[in-house]
Design an enzyme around this catalytic site. Sequence first.
Site, PDB file in Angstrom:
ATOM      1  N   HIS A  85     -21.406  11.604  68.399  1.00  0.00           N
ATOM      2  CA  HIS A  85     -21.337  10.140  68.287  1.00  0.00           C
ATOM      3  C   HIS A  85     -21.511   9.802  66.811  1.00  0.00           C
ATOM      4  CE1 HIS A  85     -22.090   5.895  68.649  1.00  0.00           C
ATOM      5  NE2 HIS A  85     -21.689   5.943  69.888  1.00  0.00           N
ATOM      6  N   ARG A  86     -20.707   8.883  66.320  1.00  0.00           N
ATOM      7  CA  ARG A  86     -20.646   8.681  64.857  1.00  0.00           C
ATOM      8  C   ARG A  86     -21.315   7.371  64.396  1.00  0.00           C
ATOM      9  NH1 ARG A  86     -14.348   6.725  63.989  1.00  0.00           N
ATOM     10  NH2 ARG A  86     -14.517   4.993  65.481  1.00  0.00           N
ATOM     11  N   ASN A 115     -23.792  12.996  45.321  1.00  0.00           N
ATOM     12  CA  ASN A 115     -24.169  12.139  44.180  1.00  0.00           C
ATOM     13  C   ASN A 115     -23.020  11.257  43.690  1.00  0.00           C
ATOM     14  OD1 ASN A 115     -26.610  13.337  44.251  1.00  0.00           O
ATOM     15  ND2 ASN A 115     -26.362  14.549  42.365  1.00  0.00           N
ATOM     16  N   LYS A 175     -24.745   0.794  80.412  1.00  0.00           N
ATOM     17  CA  LYS A 175     -25.186  -0.445  79.743  1.00  0.00           C
ATOM     18  C   LYS A 175     -26.135  -1.159  80.709  1.00  0.00           C
ATOM     19  CE  LYS A 175     -22.352   0.093  76.250  1.00  0.00           C
ATOM     20  NZ  LYS A 175     -22.724   0.249  74.842  1.00  0.00           N
ATOM     21  N   LYS A 207     -21.964   8.867  79.762  1.00  0.00           N
ATOM     22  CA  LYS A 207     -22.742   9.258  78.587  1.00  0.00           C
ATOM     23  C   LYS A 207     -23.944   8.334  78.423  1.00  0.00           C
ATOM     24  CE  LYS A 207     -21.479   8.046  74.311  1.00  0.00           C
ATOM     25  NZ  LYS A 207     -22.190   6.796  73.991  1.00  0.00           N
ATOM     26  N   ASN A 208     -25.038   8.916  77.836  1.00  0.00           N
ATOM     27  CA  ASN A 208     -26.112   8.073  77.330  1.00  0.00           C
ATOM     28  C   ASN A 208     -25.529   7.220  76.200  1.00  0.00           C
ATOM     29  OD1 ASN A 208     -28.723  10.598  77.436  1.00  0.00           O
ATOM     30  ND2 ASN A 208     -28.405   8.910  78.835  1.00  0.00           N
ATOM     31  N   ASP A 209     -26.082   6.073  75.986  1.00  0.00           N
ATOM     32  CA  ASP A 209     -25.690   5.327  74.809  1.00  0.00           C
ATOM     33  C   ASP A 209     -26.372   5.939  73.580  1.00  0.00           C
ATOM     34  OD1 ASP A 209     -24.705   1.865  74.842  1.00  0.00           O
ATOM     35  OD2 ASP A 209     -24.190   3.495  73.486  1.00  0.00           O
ATOM     36  N   GLU A 210     -25.860   5.591  72.393  1.00  0.00           N
ATOM     37  CA  GLU A 210     -26.297   6.333  71.207  1.00  0.00           C
ATOM     38  C   GLU A 210     -27.792   6.198  70.886  1.00  0.00           C
ATOM     39  OE1 GLU A 210     -24.122   3.885  71.178  1.00  0.00           O
ATOM     40  OE2 GLU A 210     -24.846   2.357  69.780  1.00  0.00           O
ATOM     41  N   HIS A 249     -16.013  10.628  68.415  1.00  0.00           N
ATOM     42  CA  HIS A 249     -15.408   9.300  68.557  1.00  0.00           C
ATOM     43  C   HIS A 249     -14.444   9.088  67.382  1.00  0.00           C
ATOM     44  CE1 HIS A 249     -18.181   7.446  71.671  1.00  0.00           C
ATOM     45  NE2 HIS A 249     -18.604   8.690  71.530  1.00  0.00           N
ATOM     46  N   LYS A 255     -12.966  -3.118  70.285  1.00  0.00           N
ATOM     47  CA  LYS A 255     -13.789  -4.102  69.543  1.00  0.00           C
ATOM     48  C   LYS A 255     -14.102  -3.672  68.118  1.00  0.00           C
ATOM     49  CE  LYS A 255     -18.375  -2.375  70.927  1.00  0.00           C
ATOM     50  NZ  LYS A 255     -19.483  -2.465  71.851  1.00  0.00           N
ATOM     51  N   LYS A 269     -27.434  -1.156  76.779  1.00  0.00           N
ATOM     52  CA  LYS A 269     -27.519   0.007  75.880  1.00  0.00           C
ATOM     53  C   LYS A 269     -28.846   0.730  76.074  1.00  0.00           C
ATOM     54  CE  LYS A 269     -25.397  -0.653  71.821  1.00  0.00           C
ATOM     55  NZ  LYS A 269     -24.624   0.214  70.920  1.00  0.00           N
ATOM     56  N   SER A 279     -13.713   4.842  72.570  1.00  0.00           N
ATOM     57  CA  SER A 279     -14.732   3.959  73.148  1.00  0.00           C
ATOM     58  C   SER A 279     -14.682   2.658  72.349  1.00  0.00           C
ATOM     59  CB  SER A 279     -16.039   4.729  72.939  1.00  0.00           C
ATOM     60  OG  SER A 279     -17.132   4.026  73.279  1.00  0.00           O
TER      61      SER A 279
END
Length: 464
Positions: free
Chosen positions: A276-277, A104, A156, A182-185, A310, A318, A158, A387
């Site tokens: 993954h964030r 809160n 990719k 890895k799979n993408d998010e 990550h 980037k 993605k 990444s």
Amino acid sequence: MLNPKQKAYLNLDLKDPKNGEYLLTVYHLVPNKLNMLQAAAEVAAESSTGTNFKVNTETAFSREMNALVYKVDTKKNLVWIAYPWRIFDRNGNVQNILTYVVGNVLGMKEVKALKLLDVWFPSAMLEQYDGPSYTLDDMRKYLNVYGRPILGTIIKPKIGLTSAEYAEVCYDFWVGGGDFVKNDEPQADQDFCPYDKMVKHVKEAMDKAVKKTGKKKIHSFNVSAADFDTMIKRCEMIRKTFEKGSYAFLIDGITAGWMSVQTLRRKYPDVFIHFHRASHGAYTRRENPFGFSVLVLSKFARLAGASGIHTGTAGVGKMSGSPGEDIIAAHNILHLKERGYFFDQLWGKVQANDKDLIENVHKDLAHHVVLDDDSWRGVKKCCPIISGGLNPTLLKPFIAVMGNVDFITTMGAGCHAHPWGTQAGAKALVQSCEAYKKKIDIKKYARNHKELAEAIKFFSNRKI
Ligand code: CAP
Ligand code: MG
Ligand code: MG
Ligand code: MG
């Protein structure tokens, strides 16, 4: 100047905040109409036992559970708040802590800025939390990869490949020499790439690549889902199909939530839990006056038992981020003892007076600190996953900023944008890592490594 309620959440003479009873925090706080002390007390109240008025129902015991403002720096707009950690849900619930300390309070009218910058866990509290089980050390053993980063990619585009096309790209990366895909998010169970078919095709691709290269390979599957049953169903499908060590479970820890992270950690202690964030920027970006730092996010991910999270490219890639944010976070989740912004965190229980034990703790990177008794040792390492806009030409510059090779790097465009395709992209990545290990400048090394030469040409004269 402080009303009786606010006074109950303030103790600038708190004897020993590090006595083991408190989780400690430091916030950057800009008050609205109140002064710093008043606003800090309001934050401590709202993030522990209180609300905006003193209530008649409080008791002597409930007052003992008040969070306490114990230090304030009005010049830097910093406040230190101690939380009696007994107020947190027992049996190691990280989600519950965050609901207090960045719940809160981020929406309170009384503050114009409130960001949790650092957090400190006492050893006695750490013991109650899961911490990682399957770590980077286990992954290195499975892959037989030491002395360099784990070299990975994200497939990719993605999203949008069919399961067969997806697996083809995995195969190309693995036979190009990469370790980890890895799979993408956002990858999940899309109609054009059904989950069960993606799993099946990836297995075929992995078997082919392992046979061709003679090297073990890993795929990190995104198991984020609408509900826990579906998440577990995906996990079980993967476990039935792949050998132990050859898969990781990727979870979009912020959008899927902390319960999913801890559910995976508790149900699958023998699997690498990959946090993954995605959407962390809403809390962590420097421009954002409300939220928490990358350091805080990463420390809670380790507490919750993520095997890796990550932590950003420290501005080399980037995404926004700096060494002061991303590298501090990476070191705090890797090491057993590490300096944060305001706290030195010891992720274990070591007799402070035993000098040589402290000595070997510093040397012990694996954290299997042997204590005199066979009691709880410490929270294992959580691996930085690096990444976001990296490519083979940026590997060495990133290692230089990071100061070690104890991480997984996953380069998406950095591999699949290579002019000669994914296999060449993977080869260029492997070659740039070889150059690093041999301490040869990559331009020199590229003279007889054509894929790297092409990568240098392509990536160097293109800015993101
Ligand atoms: C990277 C990535 C990662 C971001 C996440 C992407 O792809 O797959 O999700 O790196 O950022 O979707 O952008 P590229 P962070 O390698 O092609 O950039 O690692 O900072 O959490
Ligand atoms: Mg534990
Ligand atoms: Mg991604
Ligand atoms: Mg250490």
